[in-house]
Design a protein around this motif. Structure first.
Motif, mmCIF file in Angstrom:
data_model
loop_
_atom_site.group_PDB
_atom_site.id
_atom_site.type_symbol
_atom_site.label_atom_id
_atom_site.label_comp_id
_atom_site.label_asym_id
_atom_site.label_seq_id
_atom_site.Cartn_x
_atom_site.Cartn_y
_atom_site.Cartn_z
ATOM 1 N N ILE A 78 36.143 96.782 27.733
ATOM 2 C CA ILE A 78 36.868 96.496 28.970
ATOM 3 C C ILE A 78 37.058 97.763 29.785
ATOM 4 O O ILE A 78 36.847 97.780 31.006
ATOM 5 C CB ILE A 78 38.223 95.836 28.667
ATOM 6 N N LEU B 296 43.006 91.403 35.345
ATOM 7 C CA LEU B 296 41.626 91.124 34.950
ATOM 8 C C LEU B 296 41.459 89.665 34.544
ATOM 9 O O LEU B 296 40.439 89.035 34.854
ATOM 10 C CB LEU B 296 41.210 92.044 33.808
ATOM 11 N N GLN B 297 42.447 89.117 33.866
ATOM 12 C CA GLN B 297 42.379 87.728 33.435
ATOM 13 C C GLN B 297 42.497 86.753 34.602
ATOM 14 O O GLN B 297 41.977 85.637 34.548
ATOM 15 C CB GLN B 297 43.486 87.451 32.409
ATOM 16 N N ILE C 149 34.425 90.399 30.488
ATOM 17 C CA ILE C 149 35.819 90.575 30.050
ATOM 18 C C ILE C 149 36.137 89.677 28.847
ATOM 19 O O ILE C 149 37.301 89.339 28.616
ATOM 20 C CB ILE C 149 36.811 90.290 31.198
ATOM 21 N N TYR D 273 33.846 98.866 31.397
ATOM 22 C CA TYR D 273 33.468 97.973 32.493
ATOM 23 C C TYR D 273 34.236 98.316 33.764
ATOM 24 O O TYR D 273 33.655 98.434 34.852
ATOM 25 C CB TYR D 273 33.737 96.531 32.082
ATOM 26 N N THR E 105 45.886 94.153 32.382
ATOM 27 C CA THR E 105 45.099 93.125 31.702
ATOM 28 C C THR E 105 45.348 91.765 32.342
ATOM 29 O O THR E 105 44.441 90.935 32.402
ATOM 30 C CB THR E 105 45.459 93.080 30.204
#
Length: 282
Positions: A87, A136-137, A278, A90, A133
Motif C-alpha cells: 500500500i 483509500l478504502q 489496495i 502504491y 487508510t
C-alpha cells in the motif's frame, strides 16, 4: 573571575572592535546560508525564532527541515504509519508521478499512509503528504486518489502552510523581539496540518493546482470532482470536506475549469484495477 571582554578591551584597540564583530556576523550568515540542513544555525548566535520571522523568504532546505520536525510530532503523537509495504509503495508511486508534473518537482516529497478510519488527507510544509487508510478504502479508482493527492501537493506548491503560519503568528502575537521559539513553530505546524481549516482562497488555489497536475500527468480530471460529489452525499461530511469551506462551490468551479475536450479522457478510472492495488485494505 576572568572577564574576557575586559581583557579584549586592553588587547585590542577600541576602533577595531565593532568592525571585527560585524565581520564575524557576516561570515556566520554566509556560512549558514551554504548549509542545506539545520546542522549550523545562526539562530544559536543571535536568538531563537529568526527562521520563523523570515517565513516569507524561507529556503526549500529550511522548509523541509521544519516540515521534518512537524512530521515527527504528527507520527509520534497523532497517527501511526500503516505498515503494509504494498500500500505504501502504491501511494508513493502515484505521488511521485504527480510531483513530477508539479511546479515544485525538486522538493523531496514524502508520501505516508496513516492508520485511521476517517476519510482524510492532509499535508504540511516541506513535501509531507498524508492519506488515511479510510480515504483509500473510500476511493472508487486511482483517478480519485490522484485528484486528492494532487490537491494536497497543490497546497505545498503554493506554500500555504508557510503563509498560514505567518498569518497565525501575527494574529496571535506570538512573535517577540527575538522572534518565535522553534518549538512553538513546530506545534503550530501540527495544529495547522490537523485542525485549522485553510482559507477559501487557499482551497481554490490548491484545486486549480491539482487540476493542472492531473491534466499534465494524464489522469482523468473528473476523479477529484467525482470524489467530492460522492462525499457530499453522506449525511455527515467527512473530515476531508468538513474542514474545507464551500465544497459545493469548489466542485462547480472545478467543473468549469476542466477543458471540454479533456472532460471524459484520462487514465485511472478502472475501478477493478484500483481495488487490486489496495487489496490488503479490503
Amino acid at each position: 573571575m576572568f572577564n574576557p571582554y575586559a581583557w579584549l578591551s586592553h588587547r585590542v584597540n577600541r576602533r577595531w572592535i565593532y568592525p571585527l564583530i560585524s565581520a564575524i556576523m557576516a561570515i556566520a550568515l554566509v556560512v549558514s546560508s551554504s548549509y542545506p540542513s539545520s546542522a549550523f544555525s545562526v539562530r544559536r548566535l543571535i536568538g531563537p525564532g529568526l527562521e520563523v520571522l523570515q517565513l516569507s523568504t524561507m529556503s526549500d532546505a529550511q522548509e523541509v527541515a521544519l516540515g521534518q520536525q512537524i512530521n515527527q510530532q504528527i507520527l509520534s503523537r497523532q497517527f501511526r504509519r500503516y505498515g503494509n509495504t504494498q500500500i505504501n509503495n502504491y501511494v508513493t508511486e502515484v505521488g511521485d508521478r504527480l510531483v513530477a508534473q508539479s511546479d515544485r518537482p525538486n522538493l523531496p516529497y514524502t508520501f505516508q499512509v496513516v492508520e485511521d478510519d476517517s476519510i482524510n488527507a492532509f499535508a504540511t510544509m516541506g513535501g509531507f503528504v498524508y492519506v488515511t487508510t479510510g480515504l483509500l478504502q473510500a476511493m472508487d479508482n486511482e483517478a480519485q486518489l490522484a485528484g486528492v493527492m494532487s490537491h494536497e501537493i497543490g497546497h505545498i506548491v503554493s506554500k500555504h502552510s508557510i503563509r498560514q503560519m505567518r498569518e497565525v503568528i501575527i494574529a496571535r502575537g506570538l512573535a517577540g523581539a527575538a522572534g518565535v521559539d522553534s518549538n512553538i513553530a513546530v506545534q503550530l505546524g501540527v495544529e495547522l496540518a490537523l485542525r485549522l481549516p485553510r482559507s477559501r482562497q487557499h482551497e481554490y488555489e490548491a484545486d486549480r493546482g491539482a487540476l493542472a497536475i492531473l491534466l499534465n500527468t494524464g489522469y482523468s480530471p473528473l476523479g477529484l470532482v467525482q470524489f467530492f460529489e460522492k462525499l457530499l452525499d453522506k449525511p455527515s461530511p467527512p473530515t476531508f470536506l468538513s474542514t474545507h469551506p464551500a465544497s459545493s462551490d469548489r466542485i462547480a468551479a472545478l467543473e468549469q475549469m476542466i477543458p471540454a475536450a479533456q472532460a471524459n479522457q484520462g487514465m485511472g478510472l478502472d475501478g477493478a484495477a484500483y481495488r487490486e492495488r489496495i487489496r490488503p485494505l479490503l
